[in-house]
Scaffold this motif. Sequence first.
Motif, PDB file in Angstrom:
ATOM      1  N   ALA A  87       0.874  -1.292  -0.047  1.00  0.00           N
ATOM      2  CA  ALA A  87      -0.082  -0.003   0.118  1.00  0.00           C
ATOM      3  C   ALA A  87       0.969   1.301  -0.089  1.00  0.00           C
ATOM      4  CB  ALA A  87      -0.933   0.323   1.139  1.00  0.00           C
ATOM      5  N   ASP A  88       0.252   2.541  -0.166  1.00  0.00           N
ATOM      6  CA  ASP A  88       1.056   3.647  -0.265  1.00  0.00           C
ATOM      7  C   ASP A  88       1.513   3.821   1.045  1.00  0.00           C
ATOM      8  OD1 ASP A  88       1.994   6.313  -1.089  1.00  0.00           O
ATOM      9  OD2 ASP A  88      -0.148   7.180  -0.769  1.00  0.00           O
ATOM     10  N   ALA A  89       3.078   4.033   1.238  1.00  0.00           N
ATOM     11  CA  ALA A  89       3.914   4.344   2.360  1.00  0.00           C
ATOM     12  C   ALA A  89       3.434   5.794   2.822  1.00  0.00           C
ATOM     13  CB  ALA A  89       5.215   4.078   2.101  1.00  0.00           C
ATOM     14  N   LYS A  90       3.270   6.689   1.633  1.00  0.00           N
ATOM     15  CA  LYS A  90       3.244   8.126   2.208  1.00  0.00           C
ATOM     16  C   LYS A  90       1.948   8.169   3.006  1.00  0.00           C
ATOM     17  CE  LYS A  90       5.639   9.929  -1.771  1.00  0.00           C
ATOM     18  NZ  LYS A  90       5.500  10.582  -3.088  1.00  0.00           N
ATOM     19  N   ALA A  91       0.699   7.719   2.612  1.00  0.00           N
ATOM     20  CA  ALA A  91      -0.379   8.051   3.435  1.00  0.00           C
ATOM     21  C   ALA A  91      -0.290   7.270   4.709  1.00  0.00           C
ATOM     22  CB  ALA A  91      -1.713   7.120   2.667  1.00  0.00           C
ATOM     23  N   GLN A  92       0.525   6.249   5.036  1.00  0.00           N
ATOM     24  CA  GLN A  92       0.694   5.683   6.218  1.00  0.00           C
ATOM     25  C   GLN A  92       1.606   6.447   6.952  1.00  0.00           C
ATOM     26  OE1 GLN A  92       1.996   1.807   5.467  1.00  0.00           O
ATOM     27  NE2 GLN A  92       0.089   1.046   4.538  1.00  0.00           N
ATOM     28  N   LEU A  93       2.782   7.175   6.290  1.00  0.00           N
ATOM     29  CA  LEU A  93       3.372   8.099   7.050  1.00  0.00           C
ATOM     30  C   LEU A  93       2.721   9.274   7.603  1.00  0.00           C
ATOM     31  CD1 LEU A  93       6.393   7.967   4.825  1.00  0.00           C
ATOM     32  CD2 LEU A  93       6.267   7.024   7.006  1.00  0.00           C
ATOM     33  N   ARG A  94       1.748   9.996   6.884  1.00  0.00           N
ATOM     34  CA  ARG A  94       0.785  10.846   7.171  1.00  0.00           C
ATOM     35  C   ARG A  94       0.153  10.492   8.322  1.00  0.00           C
ATOM     36  NH1 ARG A  94       0.428  11.651   1.710  1.00  0.00           N
ATOM     37  NH2 ARG A  94      -1.574  10.606   1.514  1.00  0.00           N
ATOM     38  N   GLU A  95      -0.552   9.313   8.645  1.00  0.00           N
ATOM     39  CA  GLU A  95      -1.268   8.900   9.775  1.00  0.00           C
ATOM     40  C   GLU A  95      -0.135   8.817  10.875  1.00  0.00           C
ATOM     41  OE1 GLU A  95      -4.726   8.485  10.182  1.00  0.00           O
ATOM     42  OE2 GLU A  95      -4.699   9.654   8.292  1.00  0.00           O
ATOM     43  N   LEU A  96       0.812   8.347  10.833  1.00  0.00           N
ATOM     44  CA  LEU A  96       1.810   8.144  11.785  1.00  0.00           C
ATOM     45  C   LEU A  96       2.113   9.561  12.408  1.00  0.00           C
ATOM     46  CD1 LEU A  96       4.092   5.405  10.558  1.00  0.00           C
ATOM     47  CD2 LEU A  96       2.492   5.113  12.770  1.00  0.00           C
ATOM     48  N   ALA A  97       2.284  10.694  11.549  1.00  0.00           N
ATOM     49  CA  ALA A  97       2.390  11.983  11.785  1.00  0.00           C
ATOM     50  C   ALA A  97       1.734  12.485  12.785  1.00  0.00           C
ATOM     51  CB  ALA A  97       2.833  12.591  10.817  1.00  0.00           C
ATOM     52  N   LYS A  98       0.473  11.953  12.627  1.00  0.00           N
ATOM     53  CA  LYS A  98      -0.641  12.715  13.598  1.00  0.00           C
ATOM     54  C   LYS A  98      -0.827  12.030  14.852  1.00  0.00           C
ATOM     55  CE  LYS A  98      -4.037  12.892   9.485  1.00  0.00           C
ATOM     56  NZ  LYS A  98      -5.103  12.321   9.173  1.00  0.00           N
TER      57      LYS A  98
END
Length: 173
Positions: A87-98
Amino acid sequence: LDKKNDLMSCAQTGSGKTCAFLVPVISRLDDGAREGSATGAASPAVVVMAPTRELAIQIHHEARRLAFDDAAGPAAPPRAVVVYGGADAKAQLRELAKGCDILVATPGRLTDFVDRGVVSLSNTKHLILDEADRLLDMGFEPQTRKLVLERDMPPKHARQTLIFSATFPASIH
């Protein structure tokens, strides 16, 4: 619930294993106590490892429901995030940043994010291996071993390890 003992549990599919490990750990998390690491990496108190992305997504869904993860602000309930390969790692990184209190992950993506400094395991108070026998059967033992023993996860006496499966072989029972 006492956080002093590790646990290994085997129960049939559909018997409520996911709730059996999520309810106690969620109840032990402090509202608004989301901790970050010194490096700015996500530093969850609970790490749930699952062998497949489908199972990781299912566990994440249950964690969000049980934590009522739809509020915002400093007193927000515990926040669950899921990371998995394919899956798209960027979307997961955005979620982790929250922010992340409960991280549900497949071993490959978790290893990648830990090695890149995106996730720190230093705050892990509860390590949960769901479908642990499948994690081993599917070849994730080396990654799991590295995450637990060679990265920044607290030693076994400083965290609780919970191991669940519906299919442990009779020899393990």
